[in-house]
Design an enzyme around this catalytic site. Structure first.
Site, PDB file in Angstrom:
ATOM      1  N   ARG A   1       0.638  -0.802   0.079  1.00 43.32           N
ATOM      2  CA  ARG A   1       0.026  -0.026  -0.134  1.00 43.32           C
ATOM      3  C   ARG A   1       0.923   1.438  -0.007  1.00 43.32           C
ATOM      4  O   ARG A   1       1.742   1.263   0.767  1.00 43.32           O
ATOM      5  CB  ARG A   1      -0.733   0.004   1.344  1.00 43.32           C
ATOM      6  CG  ARG A   1      -2.011   0.769   1.737  1.00 43.32           C
ATOM      7  CD  ARG A   1      -2.840   1.037   2.025  1.00 43.32           C
ATOM      8  NE  ARG A   1      -3.064   0.909   2.915  1.00 43.32           N
ATOM      9  CZ  ARG A   1      -3.906   1.140   4.915  1.00 43.32           C
ATOM     10  NH1 ARG A   1      -4.948   1.567   4.648  1.00 43.32           N
ATOM     11  NH2 ARG A   1      -2.906   1.123   6.042  1.00 43.32           N
TER      12      ARG A   1
ATOM     13  N   ASP B   1      -4.286   3.410  14.776  1.00 41.20           N
ATOM     14  CA  ASP B   1      -3.155   3.835  13.630  1.00 41.20           C
ATOM     15  C   ASP B   1      -3.829   5.208  13.134  1.00 41.20           C
ATOM     16  O   ASP B   1      -4.952   5.902  13.502  1.00 41.20           O
ATOM     17  CB  ASP B   1      -2.989   2.763  12.092  1.00 41.20           C
ATOM     18  CG  ASP B   1      -3.998   2.668  11.214  1.00 41.20           C
ATOM     19  OD1 ASP B   1      -5.415   3.173  11.632  1.00 41.20           O
ATOM     20  OD2 ASP B   1      -4.899   1.810   9.849  1.00 41.20           O
TER      21      ASP B   1
END
Length: 532
Positions: free
Chosen positions: A164, A445
């Site tokens: 990603r 996160d």
């Protein structure tokens, strides 16, 4: 260390041993080519995001696009997928540091999403060492030895790798092309693709990517055109790249079919990125006085608007021959507390069982200790089948479902304090270089930190921001709690033997982000500028 740089490229960051191979002339030449060709479109798309937000602030509500109706109503499917992407029952995610990469690839998951985005703090060293680590891992050369002398190496059988890159809104401030900062996403992709794509093809698994935070099919079209140019540049056929799009913005929900259509030659399906999705809902409707979400823990995948989004994603994917991948429960295993651990594992089990029964072909976990549990739930539904692409949930979903933002209550002092605590703790860790942080037995996160500061901002500004004991959430209340929670964070961090140097700065940033009159688009933008 001096580099041989292509004309027009400058780098104002240290070149540590190993970086010179990643930052070779030819790889940077591809990055510069992609920048020069596509940077004007990226900037235009970001401008379009801002213009759309202005219209939403003025009361416009999202709907399906009339100009793309023919795509939604015509018969088409994405291109066939390689065998390596047919079975994705469990995917593990995490940042690109060596120990994490080895543990994730060895975890027993079907695939590992190596993350340069939300679970990775984008310090220069993290980004470049991450590229070095992936280069070695793909060639099965990556090893790691911790301070205690424990050695880690790759097993014979490993998970398939997916990468990603950063989202369209993020720059790489240390690299400029013709005086302009390069897109973080283009930089991450260009380096990983140039160095590894042919090696991945030769090994039969890749190159595969995840694309974050898209808000429209035009943003997907930009990635598709970048893929085409990159493949041409190194001599790979179109369609070699396969990419999964995270549907983690409310606006992308209205264009899921169009996003698949734009990427149909390169598509590997869609993923339900739940935490950024909740953040996106708050962000997009921040000035709507009738909109106010309850405490974060009350916004589960089973509240109506989240349930409709999840089921619609499976419908769209399977109708178009694409995988549907479920999102991630933030729960993680809890050491030294068997009762709390069992409760956490039961929560993960429930999450994966629901997704499997709904038709998802797989789902995410954040910890190797959860792979076996998640696999059991998907195998329990799929049996020996690698996927369930044939399963299409019943029902019709649209604006009335996706924009029905409930529940609005409860908003609790505990929830408010938790948002402040998580926000400060995460920001401090992020500034120190760690983008994936266990807090209160949840793996946090950037997405969950975004929810935390966004909810505080919303509860302060919205007339509906009232605690369940009747008190209105106010700037004065939040400031007082920030001081109290900062002290708790410092105490916890010190007890874990970590440095607290970045936490006062983190608290100041949290004040600015949660109490400013004008809502900041992304937490990570000012954070990145504050980072060395």
């Amino acid at each position: 260390m001096n580099l041989n740089l292509p004309p027009g490229i400058t780098i104002d960051a240290p070149i540590h041993p190993g970086y010179e191979n990643i930052l070779c002339f030819e790889a940077l030449e591809l990055a510069a080519k992609l920048h020069r060709t596509f940077e004007p479109r990226r900037r235009e798309l970001l401008k379009m995001r801002a213009e759309r937000q202005t219209r939403i602030d003025a009361g416009e509500m999202p709907d399906f696009l009339p100009e793309t109706r023919h795509i939604r109503e015509s018969a088409w499917k994405i291109a066939p997928l390689p065998k390596a992407l047919e079975c994705r029952r469990v995917e593990i995610t995490g940042p690109v540091e060596a120990k994490m990469i080895i543990n994730a690839l060895n975890s027993g998951a079907d695939s590992y999403m190596a993350d340069f985005e939300d679970s990775n703090s984008p310090k220069w060293e993290n980004q470049l060492q991450g590229q070095v680590n992936l280069y070695k891992a793909i060639r099965r050369e990556l090893t790691f030895t911790n301070e205690a002398g424990k050695a880690y190496q790759l097993n014979e059988k490993t998970a398939n790798l997916q990468i990603r890159a950063r989202g369209w809104h993020l720059d790489e401030k240390h690299v400029r092309v013709d005086g302009e900062r390069i897109s973080g996403g283009i930089f991450d992709f260009a380096l990983a693709f140039f160095h590894n794509a042919k090696e991945q093809v030769a090994r039969g698994a890749g190159p595969f990517y995840y694309l974050p935070k898209l808000e429209s099919h035009l943003e997907a079209r930009l990635w598709n055109d970048i893929f085409c140019m990159a493949q041409d540049h190194i001599g790979l056929p179109h369609g070699t790249i396969k990419a999964t799009v995270l549907v983690e913005t409310i606006l992308a929900t209205f264009e899921m079919e169009e996003i698949l259509f734009e990427l149909r030659e390169h598509s590997a399906g869609l993923n339900a990125g739940r935490w950024d999705y909740i953040f996106s809902c708050i962000k997009k409707f921040r000035k709507n006085k009738t909109f106010c979400l309850a405490t974060r823990s009350a916004i589960t995948m089973e509240v109506p608007f989240m349930r409709a989004y999840a089921l619609a994603l499976v419908q769209v994917c399977h109708r178009r021959g694409a995988p549907a991948i479920g999102g991630m429960s933030a729960l993680i295993p809890i050491k030294n507390d068997p009762e709390a651990n069992e409760k956490a594992l039961a929560g993960v089990r429930h999450d994966k069982r629901r997704d499997a029964n709904d038709g998802y072909d797989g789902g995410w976990v954040a910890h190797p200790g959860l792979v076996e549990l998640a696999m059991e739930e998907f195998v329990g539904v799929l049996g020996t089948k690698p996927n369930q692409w044939e399963k299409i949930p019943a029902g019709t979903f649209g604006p009335k479902d996706w924009l029905n933002f409930q529940p609005e209550q409860p908003i609790t002092e505990t929830g408010l304090r938790n948002n402040i605590h998580v926000g400060i703790h995460y920001l401090g860790s992020w500034l120190a270089g760690n983008g994936c942080v266990p807090i209160h037995n949840l793996m946090e996160d950037a997405a969950t930190a975004e929810i935390s500061r966004s909810q505080v901002w919303q509860w302060v500004t919205s007339p509906k921001g009232i605690l369940d004991d009747g008190r209105k959430v106010s700037p004065e209340m939040v400031r007082a709690m920030i001081g109290e929670e900062l002290a708790k964070v410092k105490k916890n961090v010190t007890a874990q033997g970590e440095d607290i140097a970045t936490y006062d700065q983190a608290a100041e940033i949290f004040v600015d982000m949660s109490l400013t009159p004008e809502y900041p688009e992304f937490l990570t933008l000012p954070l990145y500028e504050a980072m060395e």
